[in-house]
Write a protein that holds these residues in place. Structure first.
Motif, PDB file in Angstrom:
ATOM      1  N   THR A 101       0.896  -1.170   0.075  1.00 20.55           N
ATOM      2  CA  THR A 101       0.216  -0.031  -0.078  1.00 20.55           C
ATOM      3  C   THR A 101       0.642   1.262  -0.002  1.00 20.55           C
ATOM      4  OG1 THR A 101      -1.701  -1.203   1.279  1.00 20.55           O
ATOM      5  CG2 THR A 101      -1.894   1.100   1.245  1.00 20.55           C
ATOM      6  N   LYS A 102       1.833   1.270   0.923  1.00 24.24           N
ATOM      7  CA  LYS A 102       2.675   2.607   0.886  1.00 24.24           C
ATOM      8  C   LYS A 102       3.461   2.558  -0.335  1.00 24.24           C
ATOM      9  CE  LYS A 102       3.702   2.538   5.782  1.00 24.24           C
ATOM     10  NZ  LYS A 102       4.465   2.522   6.927  1.00 24.24           N
ATOM     11  N   GLN A 103       4.183   1.771  -1.081  1.00 24.33           N
ATOM     12  CA  GLN A 103       4.671   1.862  -2.337  1.00 24.33           C
ATOM     13  C   GLN A 103       3.588   2.314  -3.495  1.00 24.33           C
ATOM     14  OE1 GLN A 103       6.166  -2.067  -3.701  1.00 24.33           O
ATOM     15  NE2 GLN A 103       6.167  -1.522  -5.895  1.00 24.33           N
ATOM     16  N   ASN A 104       2.254   1.615  -3.379  1.00 24.86           N
ATOM     17  CA  ASN A 104       1.345   2.405  -4.465  1.00 24.86           C
ATOM     18  C   ASN A 104       0.950   3.715  -4.283  1.00 24.86           C
ATOM     19  OD1 ASN A 104       1.103  -0.197  -5.814  1.00 24.86           O
ATOM     20  ND2 ASN A 104      -0.465  -0.980  -4.567  1.00 24.86           N
ATOM     21  N   ILE A 105       0.956   4.265  -2.806  1.00 25.32           N
ATOM     22  CA  ILE A 105       0.660   5.596  -2.690  1.00 25.32           C
ATOM     23  C   ILE A 105       1.942   6.327  -3.243  1.00 25.32           C
ATOM     24  CG2 ILE A 105       0.536   7.066  -0.900  1.00 25.32           C
ATOM     25  CD1 ILE A 105      -0.851   5.307   1.032  1.00 25.32           C
ATOM     26  N   GLN A 106       3.059   6.071  -3.149  1.00 23.96           N
ATOM     27  CA  GLN A 106       4.329   6.800  -3.406  1.00 23.96           C
ATOM     28  C   GLN A 106       4.251   7.046  -5.029  1.00 23.96           C
ATOM     29  OE1 GLN A 106       6.156   8.813  -1.662  1.00 23.96           O
ATOM     30  NE2 GLN A 106       4.637   8.114   0.028  1.00 23.96           N
ATOM     31  N   GLY A 107       3.615   5.845  -5.631  1.00 20.53           N
ATOM     32  CA  GLY A 107       3.745   5.892  -7.080  1.00 20.53           C
ATOM     33  C   GLY A 107       2.429   6.689  -7.539  1.00 20.53           C
ATOM     34  N   MET A 108       1.218   6.910  -6.874  1.00 22.90           N
ATOM     35  CA  MET A 108       0.198   7.362  -7.254  1.00 22.90           C
ATOM     36  C   MET A 108       0.619   9.023  -7.026  1.00 22.90           C
ATOM     37  SD  MET A 108      -3.082   5.177  -5.713  1.00 22.90           S
ATOM     38  CE  MET A 108      -3.970   4.342  -6.948  1.00 22.90           C
ATOM     39  N   ILE A 109       1.191   9.261  -5.971  1.00 23.54           N
ATOM     40  CA  ILE A 109       1.760  10.623  -5.681  1.00 23.54           C
ATOM     41  C   ILE A 109       2.296  11.044  -7.009  1.00 23.54           C
ATOM     42  CG2 ILE A 109       2.974  12.253  -4.560  1.00 23.54           C
ATOM     43  CD1 ILE A 109       1.988  10.684  -1.833  1.00 23.54           C
ATOM     44  N   VAL A 110       3.170  10.348  -7.284  1.00 26.46           N
ATOM     45  CA  VAL A 110       3.929  10.904  -8.653  1.00 26.46           C
ATOM     46  C   VAL A 110       3.112  10.953  -9.755  1.00 26.46           C
ATOM     47  CG1 VAL A 110       5.784   9.886 -10.088  1.00 26.46           C
ATOM     48  CG2 VAL A 110       6.371   9.758  -7.717  1.00 26.46           C
ATOM     49  N   ASP A 111       2.352  10.079  -9.967  1.00 33.28           N
ATOM     50  CA  ASP A 111       1.417  10.120 -11.088  1.00 33.28           C
ATOM     51  C   ASP A 111       0.552  11.362 -11.113  1.00 33.28           C
ATOM     52  OD1 ASP A 111       2.834   7.887 -12.125  1.00 33.28           O
ATOM     53  OD2 ASP A 111       1.022   6.751 -11.865  1.00 33.28           O
ATOM     54  N   PHE A 112      -0.303  11.529  -9.848  1.00 35.15           N
ATOM     55  CA  PHE A 112      -1.019  12.667  -9.662  1.00 35.15           C
ATOM     56  C   PHE A 112      -0.270  14.091  -9.858  1.00 35.15           C
ATOM     57  CE2 PHE A 112      -4.202  10.371  -6.975  1.00 35.15           C
ATOM     58  CZ  PHE A 112      -5.295  10.220  -8.095  1.00 35.15           C
ATOM     59  N   GLN A 113       1.110  14.126  -9.352  1.00 39.02           N
ATOM     60  CA  GLN A 113       1.743  15.365  -9.437  1.00 39.02           C
ATOM     61  C   GLN A 113       2.019  15.532 -10.811  1.00 39.02           C
ATOM     62  OE1 GLN A 113       5.190  14.664  -6.670  1.00 39.02           O
ATOM     63  NE2 GLN A 113       3.739  15.595  -5.135  1.00 39.02           N
ATOM     64  N   ASP A 114       2.263  14.677 -11.675  1.00 37.38           N
ATOM     65  CA  ASP A 114       2.480  14.842 -13.261  1.00 37.38           C
ATOM     66  C   ASP A 114       1.312  15.334 -14.027  1.00 37.38           C
ATOM     67  OD1 ASP A 114       4.984  13.974 -12.942  1.00 37.38           O
ATOM     68  OD2 ASP A 114       4.845  11.982 -13.753  1.00 37.38           O
ATOM     69  N   MET A 115       0.026  14.902 -13.097  1.00 36.20           N
ATOM     70  CA  MET A 115      -1.125  15.344 -13.786  1.00 36.20           C
ATOM     71  C   MET A 115      -1.165  17.076 -13.765  1.00 36.20           C
ATOM     72  SD  MET A 115      -4.156  12.833 -12.472  1.00 36.20           S
ATOM     73  CE  MET A 115      -5.482  14.147 -12.870  1.00 36.20           C
ATOM     74  N   LYS A 116      -0.596  17.477 -12.652  1.00 33.34           N
ATOM     75  CA  LYS A 116      -0.446  18.933 -12.370  1.00 33.34           C
ATOM     76  C   LYS A 116      -2.048  19.444 -11.863  1.00 33.34           C
ATOM     77  CE  LYS A 116       3.579  19.687 -13.907  1.00 33.34           C
ATOM     78  NZ  LYS A 116       4.462  18.528 -13.538  1.00 33.34           N
ATOM     79  N   CYS A 117      -2.687  18.580 -11.226  1.00 31.75           N
ATOM     80  CA  CYS A 117      -3.831  19.029 -10.436  1.00 31.75           C
ATOM     81  C   CYS A 117      -3.659  19.901  -9.434  1.00 31.75           C
ATOM     82  CB  CYS A 117      -4.671  17.658  -9.895  1.00 31.75           C
ATOM     83  SG  CYS A 117      -5.501  16.860 -11.344  1.00 31.75           S
TER      84      CYS A 117
END
Length: 134
Positions: A101-117
């Motif tokens: 779960t922690k690994q996926n959260i870190q990956g999702m944060i990177v992807d969301f930051q790349d979205m520039k939301c």
């Protein structure tokens, strides 16, 4: 262009944090009222897919719209790590559910930051943290 090349600049500028050193900026924003826009928290059971981008674009557009109208907007993001989806995904892979779960959260944060939301990354709530239950 390499992926995430401008990430450090976005982090340094923090354009979506609802804190400003300028009193006139804060006063102007406050005169239009406050808005709290809370998207559904994703389950960190795997990687982001197109459905995530569709869902989280909706709250992002709404928060941008309200900011353009002059509102003070809090638009946090979080992760719903308290469910069977994340646990089952980890068990299927033979991995410790907390580590997965922690690994996926870190990956999702990177992807969301790349979205520039427009999320305030100082207001991330992960339901895996014990402080959420205090």
């Amino acid at each position: 262009m390499k992926r995430g090349g401008g990430r450090a600049i976005w982090r340094r500028l923090a354009p979506f944090r609802e804190v400003s050193a300028s009193p006139s900026f804060t006063t102007r924003r406050m005169s239009h009222g406050k808005k709290y826009i809370l998207p559904m928290f994703p389950y960190p059971s795997g990687y982001l897919h197109l459905g995530h981008f569709r869902n989280y674009t909706i709250s992002d557009v709404l928060s941008r719209f309200r900011r353009m109208q002059g509102h003070s907007v809090i638009h946090p993001i979080g992760f719903d790590a308290l469910g069977m989806p994340a646990e089952n995904a980890a068990i299927e892979r033979g991995i410790d559910p907390e580590a997965w779960t922690k690994q996926n959260i870190q990956g999702m944060i990177v992807d969301f930051q790349d979205m520039k939301c427009h999320w305030d990354w100082d207001r991330v709530c992960t339901l895996l943290q014990l402080i959420c239950y205090s």
